[in-house]
Design a protein around this motif. Structure first.
Motif, short mmCIF file in Angstrom:
data_model
loop_
_atom_site.label_atom_id
_atom_site.label_comp_id
_atom_site.label_asym_id
_atom_site.label_seq_id
_atom_site.Cartn_x
_atom_site.Cartn_y
_atom_site.Cartn_z
N GLY A 182 0.81 -1.21 0.00
CA GLY A 182 0.00 0.00 0.00
C GLY A 182 0.84 1.26 0.00
O GLY A 182 0.49 2.26 -0.65
N LEU A 183 1.96 1.24 0.73
CA LEU A 183 2.85 2.40 0.71
C LEU A 183 3.43 2.63 -0.69
O LEU A 183 3.54 3.77 -1.15
CB LEU A 183 3.98 2.22 1.72
CG LEU A 183 3.58 2.24 3.20
CD1 LEU A 183 4.84 2.15 4.07
CD2 LEU A 183 2.79 3.50 3.55
N LEU A 184 3.79 1.55 -1.36
CA LEU A 184 4.30 1.68 -2.73
C LEU A 184 3.21 2.19 -3.65
O LEU A 184 3.46 3.01 -4.55
CB LEU A 184 4.83 0.33 -3.22
CG LEU A 184 6.13 -0.15 -2.58
CD1 LEU A 184 6.46 -1.57 -3.01
CD2 LEU A 184 7.28 0.78 -2.95
N THR A 185 1.99 1.71 -3.46
CA THR A 185 0.86 2.20 -4.26
C THR A 185 0.66 3.69 -4.06
O THR A 185 0.42 4.44 -5.01
CB THR A 185 -0.42 1.44 -3.88
OG1 THR A 185 -0.24 0.06 -4.21
CG2 THR A 185 -1.62 1.99 -4.62
N THR A 186 0.77 4.13 -2.81
CA THR A 186 0.62 5.55 -2.50
C THR A 186 1.67 6.38 -3.22
O THR A 186 1.37 7.41 -3.83
CB THR A 186 0.73 5.77 -0.98
OG1 THR A 186 -0.30 5.04 -0.33
CG2 THR A 186 0.59 7.24 -0.64
N ALA A 187 2.91 5.93 -3.14
CA ALA A 187 3.99 6.67 -3.81
C ALA A 187 3.79 6.71 -5.31
O ALA A 187 4.05 7.72 -5.97
CB ALA A 187 5.34 6.02 -3.47
N SER A 188 3.27 5.61 -5.87
CA SER A 188 3.08 5.56 -7.32
C SER A 188 2.01 6.54 -7.77
O SER A 188 2.10 7.14 -8.84
CB SER A 188 2.73 4.14 -7.75
OG SER A 188 1.41 3.80 -7.36
N GLN A 189 0.97 6.71 -6.94
CA GLN A 189 -0.09 7.64 -7.33
C GLN A 189 0.40 9.08 -7.28
O GLN A 189 -0.02 9.92 -8.07
CB GLN A 189 -1.31 7.44 -6.44
CG GLN A 189 -1.93 6.06 -6.62
CD GLN A 189 -3.41 6.02 -6.28
OE1 GLN A 189 -4.14 6.96 -6.52
NE2 GLN A 189 -3.84 4.91 -5.73
N LEU A 190 1.31 9.37 -6.36
CA LEU A 190 1.93 10.70 -6.34
C LEU A 190 2.78 10.91 -7.58
O LEU A 190 2.77 11.97 -8.20
CB LEU A 190 2.78 10.87 -5.08
CG LEU A 190 2.03 11.09 -3.77
CD1 LEU A 190 3.02 11.10 -2.61
CD2 LEU A 190 1.25 12.39 -3.81
N ALA A 191 3.53 9.88 -7.96
CA ALA A 191 4.40 9.99 -9.13
C ALA A 191 3.60 10.09 -10.42
O ALA A 191 4.11 10.59 -11.43
CB ALA A 191 5.34 8.79 -9.18
N ALA A 192 2.36 9.62 -10.41
CA ALA A 192 1.55 9.64 -11.63
C ALA A 192 1.26 11.06 -12.10
O ALA A 192 1.12 11.29 -13.31
CB ALA A 192 0.24 8.89 -11.40
N VAL A 193 1.19 12.02 -11.18
CA VAL A 193 0.82 13.38 -11.55
C VAL A 193 1.88 14.04 -12.43
O VAL A 193 1.58 14.48 -13.55
CB VAL A 193 0.52 14.23 -10.30
CG1 VAL A 193 0.19 15.66 -10.70
CG2 VAL A 193 -0.62 13.62 -9.51
N PRO A 194 3.15 14.14 -11.98
CA PRO A 194 4.15 14.76 -12.86
C PRO A 194 4.41 13.94 -14.12
O PRO A 194 4.70 14.50 -15.18
CB PRO A 194 5.41 14.83 -11.98
CG PRO A 194 5.20 13.83 -10.90
CD PRO A 194 3.73 13.80 -10.66
#
Length: 404
Positions: free
Chosen positions: A267-279
């Motif tokens: 879940g932590l990795l999923t969270t980080a990936s969703q943040l990275a999706a924006v830029p």
């Protein structure tokens, strides 16, 4: 100041109750997805029953979403959200008290349990349409990323909370079954808290809202998206978190507490990936972000089906988690960007419906495959179908222009 840190520029701060509500639901979804198979097995059910109950939850969510799509525009969104919160509280109470299969199937069908890693509930279209209205086009992807982040981060901590029944059983003298029942009581209390939260949700400003309407000029594109999304959702339904947890328990002997720890880090990795999706979406576009992060994640899942050891399997599944959800905020933003503002509520519902219906078939099928010993088949089928979906949506929409 805190609101400005949470809410991106260009977004109305009235979205805060929605983000808080998504966090609360995500926490509950996190521990339910891990504990549900263990709880049902403790009640004496088999793998097929676990899959059947998981399917019932998704079918019920799909039908509720259909209802919202057709008649939801006639009612205040706040009241519908409050009604859904009441249903959530009742679902937790029923699962804590019932022990027979058919009553549990009925409650799963009409209730709000979510056995998957994503949000597949009646809350989703109601919240998405309101979020879209509260953001400018430039900030919409960032807002949906925060919405997804709120769900995935809280779900990670919810998965960690799945270890509580084991701790209570070892140190507090509570039986494992009763301890898991207490977690369903927590689910009930969360529904009550959610009702109180949505009761404080302000009415939207009339001047900022486009009158909701059925699909019109965007009907063709929404239907095409819905058909493709259904393929992706069917594939995902084969490996919902509840069944992935069951697979790890049965193949490698993991406890529910250990599975919860794995889903916490996933879940932590999923969270980080969703943040990275924006830029990333700003740089290569919404559609490219959806496709070119999804394909490698599916390849990791296929490899996990054949991995010979627990450590390698978990490593591959974590690598999958780092990429698999980057399409969630971008997919939602893409749908909202290719339809007219007045059609957003209907588009959100009518793209969510096929996803829920298609996903509902997967758990029962996967449970049946596991019951006859084909334990890795759901992972393999999921990966291959998702790769096919990614290639198809890229071919179908690479020339599509956004409207807003």
């Amino acid at each position: 100041m805190l609101a400005r840190l949470i809410v991106p520029s260009g977004v109305d701060a009235t979205v805060l109750p929605l983000l808080a509500g998504r966090s609360l639901r995500g926490f509950c979804d996190g521990f339910i997805a891990v504990l549900l198979p263990a709880y049902l097995l403790a009640l004496g059910f088999d793998e097929f029953a676990v899959g059947a109950i998981s399917s019932a939850t998704l079918i019920g969510s799909a039908l509720a979403t259909i209802l919202v799509g057709f008649v939801g525009h006639r009612f205040a969104q706040r009241r519908l959200l409050m009604l859904a919160a009441v249903l959530m509280a009742a679902t937790g109470a029923a699962f804590a008290g019932l022990t027979s299969l058919w009553p549990l199937l009925i409650v799963a069908f009409v209730g709000t349990l979510n056995p998957s890693s994503g949000d597949v509930s009646v809350f989703l279209p109601l919240e998405q349409s309101r979020l879209a209205e509260a953001a400018t086009p430039d900030s919409r992807t960032a807002l949906f990323a925060r919405y997804g982040l709120a769900g995935s981060l809280s779900a990670a901590f919810g998965a960690l909370a799945a270890a509580i029944p084991g701790w209570m059983s070892m140190h507090a003298g509570v039986s494992s079954l009763d301890a898991m029942r207490l977690m369903f009581a927590v689910y009930t209390l969360s529904g009550i808290a959610l009702w109180a939260l949505y009761a404080r949700l302000p009415d939207p400003h009339p001047q900022s809202m486009s009158p909701p309407a059925p699909l019109g000029p965007s009907r063709c594109i929404v239907v095409r998206l819905a058909m493709l999304f259904s393929v992706d959702a069917f594939a995902g339904g084969l490996v919902v978190n509840a069944l992935l947890s069951l697979w790890l328990m049965q193949r490698f002997g993991m406890t529910s507490g250990a599975a919860g720890q794995f889903f916490f880090w996933a879940g932590l990795l999923t969270t980080a990936s969703q943040l990275a999706a924006v830029p990333l979406a700003r740089k290569i576009g919404l559609l490219n972000t959806m496709v070119f992060t999804h394909i490698p994640s599916s390849m990791f899942l296929i490899a996990a089906a054949f991995a010979p050891s627990l450590s390698l399997t978990l490593l591959l599944l974590l690598a999958r988690s780092a990429l698999s959800q980057m399409d969630v905020p971008t997919r939602t933003a893409f749908v909202m960007a290719v339809v007219t503002p007045a059609e957003r509520s209907a588009a959100a519902s009518l793209t969510a419906v096929p996803r829920s219906l298609a996903a509902a078939i997967g758990p029962m099928l996967a449970g049946g495959l596991m019951a006859i010993g084909w334990t890795g088949a759901p992972l393999l089928a999921c990966g291959l179908l998702k790769i096919g979906y990614d290639l198809a949506i890229l071919a179908a929409f690479r020339q599509t222009k956004t409207l807003n």
